[in-house]
Design a protein around this motif. Structure first.
Motif, PDB file in Angstrom:
ATOM      1  N   ASN A 134       0.650   6.702   2.732  1.00 31.25           N
ATOM      2  CA  ASN A 134      -0.405   7.494   3.386  1.00 31.25           C
ATOM      3  C   ASN A 134      -1.772   6.822   3.290  1.00 31.25           C
ATOM      4  O   ASN A 134      -2.812   7.484   3.352  1.00 31.25           O
ATOM      5  N   SER A 135      -1.763   5.478   3.135  1.00 35.80           N
ATOM      6  CA  SER A 135      -3.029   4.756   2.981  1.00 35.80           C
ATOM      7  C   SER A 135      -3.871   4.883   4.235  1.00 35.80           C
ATOM      8  O   SER A 135      -3.367   4.829   5.366  1.00 35.80           O
ATOM      9  N   GLU A 148       3.855   0.641  -5.339  1.00 30.87           N
ATOM     10  CA  GLU A 148       2.782   0.933  -4.404  1.00 30.87           C
ATOM     11  C   GLU A 148       1.428   0.785  -5.083  1.00 30.87           C
ATOM     12  O   GLU A 148       1.279   0.980  -6.293  1.00 30.87           O
ATOM     13  N   ILE A 149       0.419   0.446  -4.293  1.00 30.99           N
ATOM     14  CA  ILE A 149      -0.944   0.236  -4.794  1.00 30.99           C
ATOM     15  C   ILE A 149      -1.851   1.253  -4.130  1.00 30.99           C
ATOM     16  O   ILE A 149      -1.817   1.411  -2.896  1.00 30.99           O
ATOM     17  N   THR A 150      -2.687   1.874  -4.919  1.00 30.34           N
ATOM     18  CA  THR A 150      -3.559   2.917  -4.361  1.00 30.34           C
ATOM     19  C   THR A 150      -4.714   2.295  -3.616  1.00 30.34           C
ATOM     20  O   THR A 150      -5.089   1.141  -3.841  1.00 30.34           O
ATOM     21  N   ASP A 151      -5.320   3.103  -2.745  1.00 29.36           N
ATOM     22  CA  ASP A 151      -6.467   2.631  -1.979  1.00 29.36           C
ATOM     23  C   ASP A 151      -7.644   2.309  -2.892  1.00 29.36           C
ATOM     24  O   ASP A 151      -8.377   1.333  -2.676  1.00 29.36           O
ATOM     25  N   ARG A 152      -7.860   3.145  -3.925  1.00 30.09           N
ATOM     26  CA  ARG A 152      -8.989   2.912  -4.839  1.00 30.09           C
ATOM     27  C   ARG A 152      -8.862   1.576  -5.535  1.00 30.09           C
ATOM     28  O   ARG A 152      -9.832   0.807  -5.638  1.00 30.09           O
ATOM     29  N   THR A 174      -2.303  -6.082   2.582  1.00 24.91           N
ATOM     30  CA  THR A 174      -2.227  -6.541   1.188  1.00 24.91           C
ATOM     31  C   THR A 174      -2.118  -8.058   1.111  1.00 24.91           C
ATOM     32  O   THR A 174      -2.607  -8.671   0.157  1.00 24.91           O
ATOM     33  N   LYS A 202       0.833  -1.206   0.000  1.00 26.37           N
ATOM     34  CA  LYS A 202       0.000   0.000   0.000  1.00 26.37           C
ATOM     35  C   LYS A 202       0.867   1.254   0.000  1.00 26.37           C
ATOM     36  O   LYS A 202       2.047   1.204   0.358  1.00 26.37           O
ATOM     37  N   THR A 203       0.227   2.351  -0.392  1.00 24.04           N
ATOM     38  CA  THR A 203       0.923   3.635  -0.307  1.00 24.04           C
ATOM     39  C   THR A 203       1.149   3.983   1.151  1.00 24.04           C
ATOM     40  O   THR A 203       0.432   3.506   2.041  1.00 24.04           O
TER      41      THR A 203
END
Length: 1746
Positions: A1622-1623, A1674-1678, A1629, A1619-1620
């Protein structure tokens, strides 16, 4: 037969078979048939073709004396024998006439066959003409001898055409077909060639076994090889050298034969014939082997030399003992071979047994040990009366089938200890048999035993055989209730037993069974014994079906869980000692006895009340607490043992155990007892020794039936005064006990008698009183106080009154209350045995003790008593034993020493007596007096004022040793008054057994002579010129002497050789042990001879072993001869050439002795032992090494050896259920199960070795090796005192048997001068002046008063707090927080073990404990060497601790080994940091202990933070100081005795440093530079080093590998998609990827079900998943939210699809069986919906309008 001489018993037993005159069983129904009583004179018997010797004949001993006409001596390889129908000549017992029989010529008879040839024998039965068959007439046993008489002529019926009276055509065959007689082959072996000639016509007539006619079908076995004693086919061993053997003749002379190993008995007969004047034809001679009291004739093909060699090896001889030459000597105690004519082997007659012929009742026939070869003819008449038949210990017994058939009422057969490897087939014909005991044989399998016919068996004992399995027909024993399979070779539970639903008792102990499997079929099983197997894990779930099970004994296994068996509804006894149960939380329904001792139990609790529980044993576990509620659930408990745990305090709820009679809490860490212990009004025995109790509650007095109280080895400073009683419990608390008494009263001690073996031993008086106790129910106790004490009538009346109020005590506040009325309801009138030794009691303790008038035993040894007040001892009128050793007493209250005193035992050794009062002579009953190690110095002839031993005529034990200033010299002035004789001798002490005069100056002309029942010691306490020595002993409760010590300085005239031994003989009631006396006298002479014989490739250990074997041979030979002479006076053999053996008494013949002998040659120590007298090598670091081996019969190796020798081990761990040791001298009746082959150990004495401790078994039963080491080191300045203290403490702990303790100082072997003082200077801590021993010891004891731990109090004093340059060590337990959170109960025990190890070695090595915080220690040392040695020692010792199982099972405490298999991690892992410098030193005003401050302390703490678990991190300053120490002391250490150690005035610190450096260099260590590290809170980086002892160097490799693995894992984690930063999502994950994996697998499942050809599930394709996971970034929250929704939808779709499939085509038969395209499913679904729609429409149409 010859007519010259009397026929012997064994020969005549064979000849029973050769007679036809009157058949024991004329027909199958002989017992009832009238035809059998009026048989015709001319009876016929079928002839036979030439036959061969059968394998079965050779094994069972059948037809062993049958010889054909003209038959010559032949070996086992002969395949053809002459016709058995031949002439017979000889004497018969039946008619006292010489018989000449005329032979009939038949086919196959040799041409030269003649009736006149006297060596001809016949197998054909014959009958005299004038014989009238009358079974009412007594038939004499043909086995007996007959006198010479005239000859008479008999008619031999040879007409086989007339068979009247023999074959009854209207009757079935005489002996019904009993299955194949021939053993059908070897299991897994090659089948013999089939013999066509052996086949018979069907329906052929069988000759009765008792006629001894050789069967034709036996010829099939004649082709098989000869079998040996074990039933194995003899293998042609490499004959090697020629072996010697003694073979005796009938006149007791013997010849020594030299032959190869493969020589057969037939060949030996030929050799003996050349050396013997034959009294008969050679064919009639045989060799008889006798072992103990059993004998048997050897078969022609057996190899006696192999048998002799095997027995010698069993006895302990080895190949390098020249086995080939040993046969020259007489080994009759093992076996004896005798060359006898058949007529003289007279040992099977029953007429000699006077009890047999007088037997009126023939129901129970005991033929055991009669050495029979067949059933005596006398019994045939009474066969129908016999119900029990004991055939044990008859090695060659043949049991005729017709005899067994005749025993129509036979119910029980014992066939034990017959060395049988197969069962006689005839046993299977006893069709009414209910009990069969065939234990202690050599049966390997039962497939051919034909036992399937015995379907009526109720009890079957098969114990102690070699069975590896059971045949399937065992399932047919539908009446079997008891089955014993113990001591076999079963590796798995036999499947054949699974059908035995009737079994009630099953014993499978002493096998190798690892899993019991499914036992649900045993629904009637009540008792299961499975001790000493390999059971592990939990009990099988099938145990829940054993609803009738009452008792389980599964000790000595590895069982981990008992939840299943706890639910059994009828279970009453559960014995699970020595297993691996770590926790139990459950309940029982009817349990009475529970043993969980020696299990790693950390938590024990009952979920519901178990009022039936009477005995609970949780000793030697890991318990630190018991739940408070537990005590309310065990209201019926009468005996509780929780000794050797980690209890610091006890719950106040202990008072709820109102029926408790026995309580042992010994060897814990209790600091206080709860006052509620005063509520235990039924308590009789309380053992709280070896705790840390500083006081006892005054309420304890109200345990008003207490008889024995043991508080030894605590830190008591006073004995409590009787205080106010506890207030009564509220009514609610009493309800459980009332319910318990209403339901089922607990068993009393008589009912629990079988468990006495498992109880802790205690004084015999206590157990004697307990045995008469009644039921512990409350009602039955009222008014029963009289039976527990012999109080005066007034006291009894008071006690009964108090008892009648059931525990309510009159309040003390009443005006008329007084001390006596208060004492009436206390233990003042019941307490008889009080043990208060090894405490800190002072003189004021007598104020309370005088309130105990019923005392019999009072032990106040090793306290701080200076004076006994006058008129104290007379307050105890019944006192018989008083122990006051190890105090500061200088006088006894002379007024109390009255003539009417009951005192028998008085120990006042280790005090400061200078004179003894003359009044001591008035104590007429005094039998044991120990005044050793005092300061006695007085004129012993001054009897009116000072004590003289001659007035105490009953003395059995008198010890004056250690009084170095005492001089016994002849009286100068003439005697007057009582007697005119010299009072300085000991002649009037006729009962004296032990007289100790070591170190006493003797100028009297003589001392009493020594004998088997008297030991007089006059040597000094120095062996030779330099070696310190001390010893102590006691007779215990024995009247006679049976334990002896041997000390031989300057052995063989060499200054550097010493021989020391301890011989512990069996205690006898008739006198002293002559076996021990013989060993004591002869050992050194035998050993000298053996030392002179050893070869260059041998060492003194071989000489020691041969000395043991040789001495035992001489002992056993004499005992065997005396037993023979006693049992067979006419056969007493005067053996030529036998050594002059010991003079043994009658009781000595069956007794024996254990022994421990050490031989010290220079610095080489050879320690040897047989039995249970153990020896320790004690080291200066407080460690020890056991250098002997306890020969325990239950130990695996010993048990295997015992079974090989023909013995067995009982469930109580005793050899043949008689002896609790497996090796010893003597015990000739148990040879070769008991042998004297010693355990020999060679040890090189090192500088760190201080002393050697030898002690008899009784000491080790009460003292642990660690305890003994601490006490010995505490008194190492005077070994005489040390030995006496060990003995005294064993007595204080409850020992009542004989004890011997011997101590030898070896610390100064390299320094031969001034050794007595140097032993003292070796102590680590500060010590007093070596010249004033008493002052030094007393200072030490006073200095330890502040220590509240009794274990630490036995060690050296804590060093003074170091000042100036100090080495600081910080320690901490790795992951302790996690461990406390996960295993809070187990960690309570683990922390106590950790702290004990840390503090113990602080005392030994010399460190100062500054403080502790949680589990972290801060420790200061005066030198860097002591700090490093302590750190290394702790790291090594922590691996040896017996940690709780939960800790070992956790990832933080799991055991880890290096590549070589050495343990490098195990249990709690401690990290350490060490720094050297000058801290700020200040004394803490509150704790009054030194504390340290400043930067140096901070740096040390931070260095500890760098270390990992198991690491020792040190600073650069510390390393530099260690190097400096090494350089400054290396030269002086090399110079040895010429260096600074050579004078007494050397600096103690310098000596300590040198010792520590030597110890460090001996174990070796490694240093690894970790480089510079930034330490938290410090500005400058610090160089850090790792230090390891060599033994733990592998830790470095393991930890490096661990670091590398963690680094790789971190790098891998960094590369994975995440995750990023600032998630805002809390989702991990990893969970997302797992969800995706689930959806892929479900989709693959649905895909697989689409195809009807699918045979198996296919794995999902996860390559894309892995690629996305590992591609990084990194993977975004969306993306995560949407991706998760996709996966959930896919999973829901798959689940819906599967649900529809299951609805239409259920998966009950398996998913893949219902595979089909989804279109088919939907089609079926739609059609069903259409049908449903149709039905609904029809229903609507037919429905009438409302």
């Amino acid at each position: 037969m010859r007519g010259n001489g009397q026929p012997s018993a064994m020969a005549s037993a064979s000849k029973v078979k050769d007679k036809r005159g009157q058949s024991p069983t004329p027909s199958m129904r002989s017992a009832q048939s009238t035809q059998s009583q009026q048989a015709p004179d001319n009876q016929r018997s079928p002839g036979g073709a030439p036959q061969k010797r059968s394998l079965l004949d050779k094994v069972t001993g059948r037809h062993k004396n049958d010889k054909g006409t003209g038959e010559k001596l032949q070996s086992s390889s002969v395949t053809s024998l002459p016709n058995p129908i031949a002439a017979v000549t000889g004497k018969t017992r039946a008619d006292k006439n010489s018989v000449v029989a005329k032979p009939a010529k038949t086919k196959g008879e040799p041409a030269n066959g003649s009736a006149s040839q006297k060596k001809e024998h016949s197998r054909l039965p014959f009958k005299r003409k004038d014989t009238v068959a009358d079974t009412s007439k007594q038939i004499k046993d043909p086995n007996t001898q007959a006198p010479e008489d005239g000859a008479a002529l008999w008619h031999l019926d040879t007409d086989i055409t007339r068979m009247e009276g023999i074959v009854d055509h209207n009757q079935p065959p005489m002996t019904p077909p009993a299955g194949p007689e021939v053993y059908s082959g070897w299991p897994g072996g090659e089948q013999p060639p089939k013999n066509q000639a052996a086949e018979e016509e069907k329906g052929a007539w069988e000759v009765p076994d008792s006629w001894a006619v050789k069967r034709v079908q036996d010829d099939n076995v004649g082709r098989l090889k000869e079998v040996d004693d074990e039933g194995n086919v003899a293998k042609d061993e490499d004959p090697g050298p020629m072996y010697f053997m003694r073979i005796f003749r009938a006149d007791s002379t013997f010849a020594v034969i030299s032959a190869s190993l493969n020589t057969t008995a037939a060949e030996l007969i030929g050799m003996m014939a050349k050396k013997t004047f034959l009294q008969d034809e050679l064919d009639n001679y045989q060799i008889v082997m006798r072992k103990q009291d059993t004998s048997r004739q050897l078969e022609q093909g057996e190899r006696p030399l192999v048998m002799q060699k095997r027995l010698l090896e069993l006895a302990g001889y080895r190949q390098n003992d020249k086995l080939e030459d040993l046969g020259r000597e007489d080994h009759g105690y093992l076996c004896r071979f005798t060359f006898l004519p058949a007529k003289m082997s007279g040992y099977s007659s029953l007429d000699r047994d006077p009890g047999f012929n007088r037997t009126k009742n023939f129901r129970n026939i005991d033929l055991s040990g009669k050495n029979l070869i067949t059933i005596p003819i006398t019994l045939y008449q009474k066969a129908t009366e016999i119900t029990t038949l004991n055939l044990s210990r008859n090695l060659k017994l043949d049991i005729p089938k017709d005899f067994v058939q005749s025993c129509t009422q036979l119910r029980e057969i014992k066939y034990t200890s017959n060395e049988a490897w197969r069962l006689p087939p005839s046993l299977s014909l006893a069709n009414k048999l209910t009990m069969l005991d065939i234990s202690n044989n050599r049966l390997e399998q039962l497939d051919h035993a034909e036992m399937q016919k015995l379907t009526g068996l109720v009890s079957l004992k098969l114990s102690n055989n070699k069975l590896t399995g059971l045949p399937q027909y065992f399932g047919n024993y539908h009446a079997l209730r008891s089955l014993n399979l113990s001591s076999n070779s079963l590796s798995e539970f036999p499947d054949a037993l699974k059908d035995l639903t009737t079994l009630v008792d099953l014993d499978i102990s002493f096998n190798s069974i690892s899993n019991l499997g499914n036992l649900s079929a045993f629904s009637n099983l009540e008792r299961l014994w499975a001790t000493n197997n390999k059971l592990s894990g939990p009990f099988d779930d099938s145990f829940s079906n054993l609803t009738n099970l009452k008792e389980i004994d599964a000790r000595f296994n590895a069982i981990q869980n008992i939840d299943v068996v706890s639910k059994l509804p009828k279970l009453e006894m559960l014995m699970l000692g020595h297993n691996s149960v770590s926790q139990f939380e459950g309940t029982f329904t009817k349990l009475k006895v529970l043993f969980l001792n020696h299990n790693p139990v950390t938590n024990f609790d009952l979920s519901t009340p178990v009022p039936s529980l009477s005995v609970l044993n949780l000793a030697s576990a890991k318990l630190a607490r018991l739940p408070d509620a537990l005590f309310m659930k065990m209201s019926g408990l009468t005996k509780l043992t929780i000794s050797k745990n980690h209890f610091v305090s006890l719950s106040a709820h202990f008072g709820l155990l109102s029926k408790l009679e026995y309580l042992s809490i010994a060897k814990n860490e209790l600091s206080r007892l709860p006052p509620e212990v005063g509520r235990l009004t039924e308590l009789r025995y309380l053992d709280i020794r070896e705790n840390n109790l500083s006081m006892l509650p005054s309420e304890l007095w109200y345990a008003k039936r207490l008889e024995t109280l043991n508080v030894s080895s605590n830190v008591l400073s006073d004995f409590p005064k009787p205080g106010a009683p506890l207030p009564p419990l509220p009514d609610t608390a009493v309800i459980p006990s009332q319910q318990a008494s209403n339901q089922n009263p607990s068993p009393d001690f008589e009912e629990l008698g079988k468990l006495e073996d498992f109880q802790m031993r205690r004084p015999s008086q206590a157990s004697g009183m307990l045995s008469v106790s009644s039921s512990p129910g409350t009602a039955s106790r009222k008014g029963s106080v009289v039976s527990y004490n012999s109080a005066k009538p007034s006291l009894i009346a008071r006690t009964n009154t108090a008892g009648s109020t059931t525990g309510t005590i009159t309040p003390v506040s009443r005006k008329d209350s007084s001390l006596s009325s208060r004492l009436a309801s206390t233990f003042a009138n019941s307490l008889r045995h009080l043990f208060l030794a090894d405490n800190r009691l002072e003189d004021d303790v007598f104020n309370e003790l005088v309130l105990l008038p019923e005392l019999r035993i009072l032990n106040l040894s090793y306290n701080q008593l200076y004076d006994i007040p006058q008129r104290t001892i007379r307050r105890w009128p019944h006192l018989t034993e008083l122990y006051l050793s190890g105090n500061d007493l200088t006088s006894l209250p002379s007024e109390d020493l009255e003539e009417g005193s009951s005192l028998k035992v008085l120990h006042i050794n280790n005090n400061k007596f200078q004179v003894l009062p003359a009044e001591l002579g008035k104590v007429q009953k005094l039998a044991i007096l120990d005044v050793g190690s005092n300061m006695l110095k007085y004129n012993v002839s001054n009897w009116p004022y000072d004590w003289n031993w001659n007035w105490n005529h009953q003395l059995r034990y008198l010890n004056l040793s250690g009084n170095k200033r005492l001089e016994i010299k002849p009286s100068q002035q003439g005697m007057s008054g009582r007697d005119a004789r010299d009072l300085t001798d000991f002649s009037s002490l006729t009962n004296l057994r032990i007289l100790g005069l070591m170190d006493v100056t003797l100028t009297i002309p003589s001392v009493p002579d020594q004998g088997p029942d008297r030991r007089v010691r006059t040597a000094g306490s120095i062996i030779g010129t330099t070696m310190p020595y001390g010893m102590a002993d006691t007779l215990g409760r024995n009247e006679h002497l049976s334990i002896l010590d041997m000390v031989v300085p300057r052995f063989r005239g060499h200054e550097d050789e010493i021989l020391i031994g301890l011989f512990d003989g069996q205690s006898l009631s008739s006198g002293g042990s002559r076996v021990a006396k013989y060993l004591h006298e002869k050992f050194k002479h035998h050993f000298i001879e053996e030392l002179e014989k050893i070869r260059s490739d041998e060492n003194p250990g071989d000489a020691l072993r041969r000395t043991y074997l040789g001495l035992n041979k001489d002992l056993a030979t004499v005992a065997t001869q005396m037993i023979d002479a006693k049992e067979h006076p006419s056969l007493a053999l005067a053996h030529r050439g036998s050594v002059s053996g010991p003079d043994l008494g009658e009781d000595d013949l069956k007794s024996g002795s254990v022994a421990t002998v050490m031989y010290l040659h220079g610095m080489e120590l050879y320690m040897s032992n047989v039995g249970d007298a153990q020896a320790l090598l004690i080291q200066s670091e407080g460690g020890h090494k056991v250098i002997t081996k306890k020969h325990d019969p239950a130990e695996n190796d010993e048990r295997s050896r015992i079974r090989e020798a023909g013995g067995f081990v009982s469930r109580q761990g005793k050899l043949n259920d008689k002896l609790d040791i497996s090796r010893a001298f003597g015990y000739v009746e148990l040879t070769p199960c008991v042998i004297a082959a010693p355990h020999v150990c060679k040890v090189d004495i090192k500088d760190s070795d201080e002393m050697i401790l030898l002690a008899s078994r009784e000491l080790w039963d009460y003292l642990t090796p660690e305890f003994a080491v601490d006490v010995a080191r505490q008194e190492r300045g005077d070994l005489m005192r040390a030995a006496q203290k060990l003995r005294d403490l064993a007595i204080a702990f409850g020992a009542t048997g004989k004890i011997m303790v011997m101590m030898i100082g070896v610390s100064d072997l390299r320094k031969r001068e001034k050794a007595r003082f140097r032993t003292h200077s070796m102590s680590m801590g500060p010590s007093g002046s070596p010249d004033d021993y008493f002052t030094a010891v007393r200072k030490g004891r006073r200095g330890r008063e502040t220590v509240g731990d009794s274990k630490l109090a036995r060690l050296d004093q804590e060093v003074e707090a170091p000042m100036g340059e100090v080495t600081l060590v910080f320690t901490d337990i790795k992951n302790s927080t996690i461990l406390w959170e996960t295993y809070p109960i187990a960690m309570q025990s683990a922390i106590k073990m950790h702290n004990e190890v840390m503090r113990r070695h602080l005392r030994i090595i010399g460190g100062y404990e500054v403080k502790t915080e949680g589990d972290a220690f801060m420790v200061a040392f005066p030198t860097v060497t002591s700090a490093l040695l302590w750190a290394f020692t702790i790291q090594s010792q922590l691996l040896e601790v017996q940690w709780p199982q939960e800790i070992l099972n956790s990832v933080h405490g799991a055991e880890m080994q290096d590549a070589d298999g050495n343990v490098i991690f195990r249990g709690l892992s401690v990290r350490m940091g060490i720094h050297w410098g000058r801290p700020v030193c200040e004394t803490d005003p509150v704790t009054r202990r030194m504390d340290y401050f400043g930067p140096m302390v901070n740096r040390a703490a931070r260095i500890e933070g760098v270390a990992d678990g198991g690491q020792v991190c040190v600073s650069s300053d510390f390393i530099q100081e260690v190097q400096k120490m090494l350089e400054s002391h290396i030269e002086s250490d090399r110079s040895g005795s010429t260096g600074s150690e050579d004078t007494l005035t050397d600096d103690l610190l310098s000596q300590a440093i040198q010792r520590e450096l030597r110890s460090l260099s001996s174990q070796g260590f490694e240093v690894k530079d970790l480089g510079q590290r930034n330490l938290k809170g410090l500005e400058n980086p610090e160089y850090i080093y790792l230090m390891y002892p060599h033994s733990l160097a592998s830790r470095l490799v393991a930890q490096q590998q661990k670091v590398e693995a963690e680094t790789r894992a971190t790098q891998q984690a960094e590369q994975e998609s995440r995750k990023t930063r600032n998630s805002n999502l809390t989702i991990d994950t990893e969970n997302v990827w797992d969800l995706w994996n689930v959806s892929l697998r479900l989709e693959m499942l649905c895909s697989t079900l689409e195809s009807t050809e699918s045979k198996s599930l296919r794995p999902p394709e996860t390559a894309l998943l892995e690629w996305i996971k590992e591609r990084g970034g990194e993977i975004t929250d969306r993306f995560l939210v949407n991706f998760v929704e996709h996966q959930i939808s896919r999973i829901e779709t798959c689940v819906s699809s599967l649900a529809v499939r299951n609805m239409i085509r259920p998966f009950s038969d398996g998913m893949l069986n219902q595979a089909c395209p989804m279109s088919d499913i939907l089609g079926e679904l739609s059609s069903q919906l259409e049908e449903l729609k149709t039905y609904k429409e029809q229903a609507d149409f037919t429905m009438a309008p409302s």
